[in-house]
Design a protein around this motif. Structure first.
Motif, PDB file in Angstrom:
ATOM      1  N   THR A  93      35.770  36.003  50.229  1.00  0.00           N
ATOM      2  CA  THR A  93      35.650  35.250  49.149  1.00  0.00           C
ATOM      3  C   THR A  93      34.709  36.409  48.334  1.00  0.00           C
ATOM      4  OG1 THR A  93      34.992  33.484  50.578  1.00  0.00           O
ATOM      5  CG2 THR A  93      33.970  33.366  48.491  1.00  0.00           C
ATOM      6  N   ALA A  94      33.879  37.442  48.403  1.00  0.00           N
ATOM      7  CA  ALA A  94      33.781  37.978  47.527  1.00  0.00           C
ATOM      8  C   ALA A  94      34.734  39.124  46.918  1.00  0.00           C
ATOM      9  CB  ALA A  94      33.035  39.358  48.609  1.00  0.00           C
ATOM     10  N   ILE A  95      35.882  39.199  47.599  1.00  0.00           N
ATOM     11  CA  ILE A  95      37.228  40.246  47.169  1.00  0.00           C
ATOM     12  C   ILE A  95      36.928  38.940  45.866  1.00  0.00           C
ATOM     13  CG2 ILE A  95      39.302  40.571  47.531  1.00  0.00           C
ATOM     14  CD1 ILE A  95      37.052  42.684  48.539  1.00  0.00           C
ATOM     15  N   ARG A 171      36.715  26.992  41.975  1.00  0.00           N
ATOM     16  CA  ARG A 171      37.936  27.501  43.111  1.00  0.00           C
ATOM     17  C   ARG A 171      37.360  27.601  44.247  1.00  0.00           C
ATOM     18  NH1 ARG A 171      40.951  33.144  40.747  1.00  0.00           N
ATOM     19  NH2 ARG A 171      41.325  32.356  39.041  1.00  0.00           N
ATOM     20  N   PHE A 172      35.738  27.562  44.121  1.00  0.00           N
ATOM     21  CA  PHE A 172      35.192  28.036  45.306  1.00  0.00           C
ATOM     22  C   PHE A 172      34.391  26.412  46.044  1.00  0.00           C
ATOM     23  CE2 PHE A 172      36.310  31.913  43.503  1.00  0.00           C
ATOM     24  CZ  PHE A 172      36.674  32.870  44.575  1.00  0.00           C
ATOM     25  N   GLY A 173      33.902  25.856  45.224  1.00  0.00           N
ATOM     26  CA  GLY A 173      33.234  24.423  45.616  1.00  0.00           C
ATOM     27  C   GLY A 173      31.755  25.476  46.359  1.00  0.00           C
ATOM     28  N   ASP A 174      31.847  24.182  47.284  1.00  0.00           N
ATOM     29  CA  ASP A 174      30.209  24.763  48.556  1.00  0.00           C
ATOM     30  C   ASP A 174      30.693  25.756  49.216  1.00  0.00           C
ATOM     31  OD1 ASP A 174      32.656  24.415  50.181  1.00  0.00           O
ATOM     32  OD2 ASP A 174      30.862  21.958  50.384  1.00  0.00           O
ATOM     33  N   ALA A 187      27.410  35.249  42.787  1.00  0.00           N
ATOM     34  CA  ALA A 187      28.133  34.757  43.922  1.00  0.00           C
ATOM     35  C   ALA A 187      27.220  34.821  44.894  1.00  0.00           C
ATOM     36  CB  ALA A 187      29.102  34.266  43.739  1.00  0.00           C
ATOM     37  N   VAL A 188      26.935  33.827  45.597  1.00  0.00           N
ATOM     38  CA  VAL A 188      26.558  33.821  46.911  1.00  0.00           C
ATOM     39  C   VAL A 188      26.454  33.573  47.646  1.00  0.00           C
ATOM     40  CG1 VAL A 188      24.241  35.573  45.430  1.00  0.00           C
ATOM     41  CG2 VAL A 188      23.941  33.737  46.216  1.00  0.00           C
ATOM     42  N   ALA A 189      25.782  33.336  49.013  1.00  0.00           N
ATOM     43  CA  ALA A 189      26.250  32.660  50.355  1.00  0.00           C
ATOM     44  C   ALA A 189      25.696  31.559  49.730  1.00  0.00           C
ATOM     45  CB  ALA A 189      25.711  33.582  51.911  1.00  0.00           C
ATOM     46  N   PRO A 190      26.203  30.339  50.108  1.00  0.00           N
ATOM     47  CA  PRO A 190      26.140  29.108  49.553  1.00  0.00           C
ATOM     48  C   PRO A 190      24.488  28.597  50.565  1.00  0.00           C
ATOM     49  CG  PRO A 190      27.756  28.236  50.865  1.00  0.00           C
ATOM     50  CD  PRO A 190      27.266  30.199  51.452  1.00  0.00           C
ATOM     51  N   GLU A 191      23.682  29.454  51.583  1.00  0.00           N
ATOM     52  CA  GLU A 191      22.986  29.431  51.602  1.00  0.00           C
ATOM     53  C   GLU A 191      21.752  30.367  51.581  1.00  0.00           C
ATOM     54  OE1 GLU A 191      25.122  32.125  54.744  1.00  0.00           O
ATOM     55  OE2 GLU A 191      25.323  30.463  53.969  1.00  0.00           O
TER      56      GLU A 191
END
Length: 265
Positions: A93-95, A171-174, A187-191
């Motif tokens: 996802t980071a890429i 694009r990425f939602g949750d 942009a980081v992890a949801p948690e």
């Protein structure tokens, strides 16, 4: 129930806005109010967007012994540097995020709790390194540095940032937690957020969320202001923090100090 833990943002909260990037000395009245809280047996936890070294400097100024929440909630550290919790972003996802940054001609950042890399130097990356107490590293392909990221960011400005935020959210939602700052969209992890980090510390210490007060001024504080039993926004806070808060403090460092003093009583 009385307050057993107070969570404090640093920049724009404990360190007043306009004090200069990299400043780590809170105003005297705020320092004294924090001393009163700890003397009353109330935990005080710093929860910052800074990386660990920059957060640690402020914790030492306040003579705190509690763990610190760093990088918007990506990691939680003891003051000796031991990491209690860390929430890496999915590499694939980071890429995808940095591929999008390249497609719109923007530089980007790639970071973990102790290293900060960017694809090119800028005033924004310099300032973040200064406030975080680290030296930014620059290379054209930070994703190939071997650093396992807790987050990535697209360097922009106040004109570009809202559009970038909308695109990443669409694009990425949750799959991502997206934070909209004027100079960078992170942009980081949801948690990976301050509210979740606080919930883990409170679980360890047997503290209910209704026994927690939190103070902040920015988008990365919204999660902890909403999670805490009492969320207070600084008078100059952005719309995210204001929407999440239960109350708004009087302007300036005096407003923060008076609020903390009231909790100590």
């Amino acid at each position: 129930m009385g307050v057993k833990l107070v969570a404090l943002d640093i920049d724009g909260t404990v360190i007043p806005p306009g004090n200069g990037h990299g400043d780590h000395v809170p105003p005297p009245r705020v320092r004294e109010a924090v001393r009163r809280l700890t003397a009353a047996g109330i935990y005080v936890v710093l929860a910052s967007g800074r990386m660990f070294p920059g957060t640690l400097r402020v914790a030492r100024e306040l003579r705190l012994l509690t763990p610190v929440v760093c990088q918007q909630g990506c990691s939680v550290h003891r003051l000796d540097g031991e990491m209690l919790h860390v929430f890496p972003i999915d590499r694939g996802t980071a890429i995808e995020v940095i591929d999008y940054a390249r497609s719109i001609g923007r530089d980007y950042e790639w970071f973990n709790p102790v290293r900060y890399l960017a694809s090119a130097p800028s005033e924004a990356t310099r300032r973040y390194g200064e406030v975080s107490g680290i030296e930014p590293e620059y290379r054209a392909d930070p994703e190939h540095s071997g650093v396992v990221p807790t987050g990535v960011g697209i360097i922009s400005d106040a004109a570009w940032a809202p559009g970038i935020h909308r695109e990443l959210t669409a694009r990425f939602g949750d799959r991502l937690h997206v934070l909209d700052f004027p100079e960078v969209t992170v942009a980081v992890a949801p948690e990976a957020n301050k509210g979740h980090a606080l919930s883990l510390l409170c679980e360890d210490w047997g503290i209910d969320r209704h026994e927690v007060a939190a103070v902040g001024d920015s988008v990365n504080d919204a999660s902890m202001l909403a999670w805490a039993g009492l969320g207070a926004a600084m008078a100059h806070a952005d719309r995210y923090a204001l929407d999440a808060a239960d109350l708004v403090l009087d302007p300036g460092e005096a407003g923060l100090a008076a609020f903390l003093e009231s909790l100590a009583r």
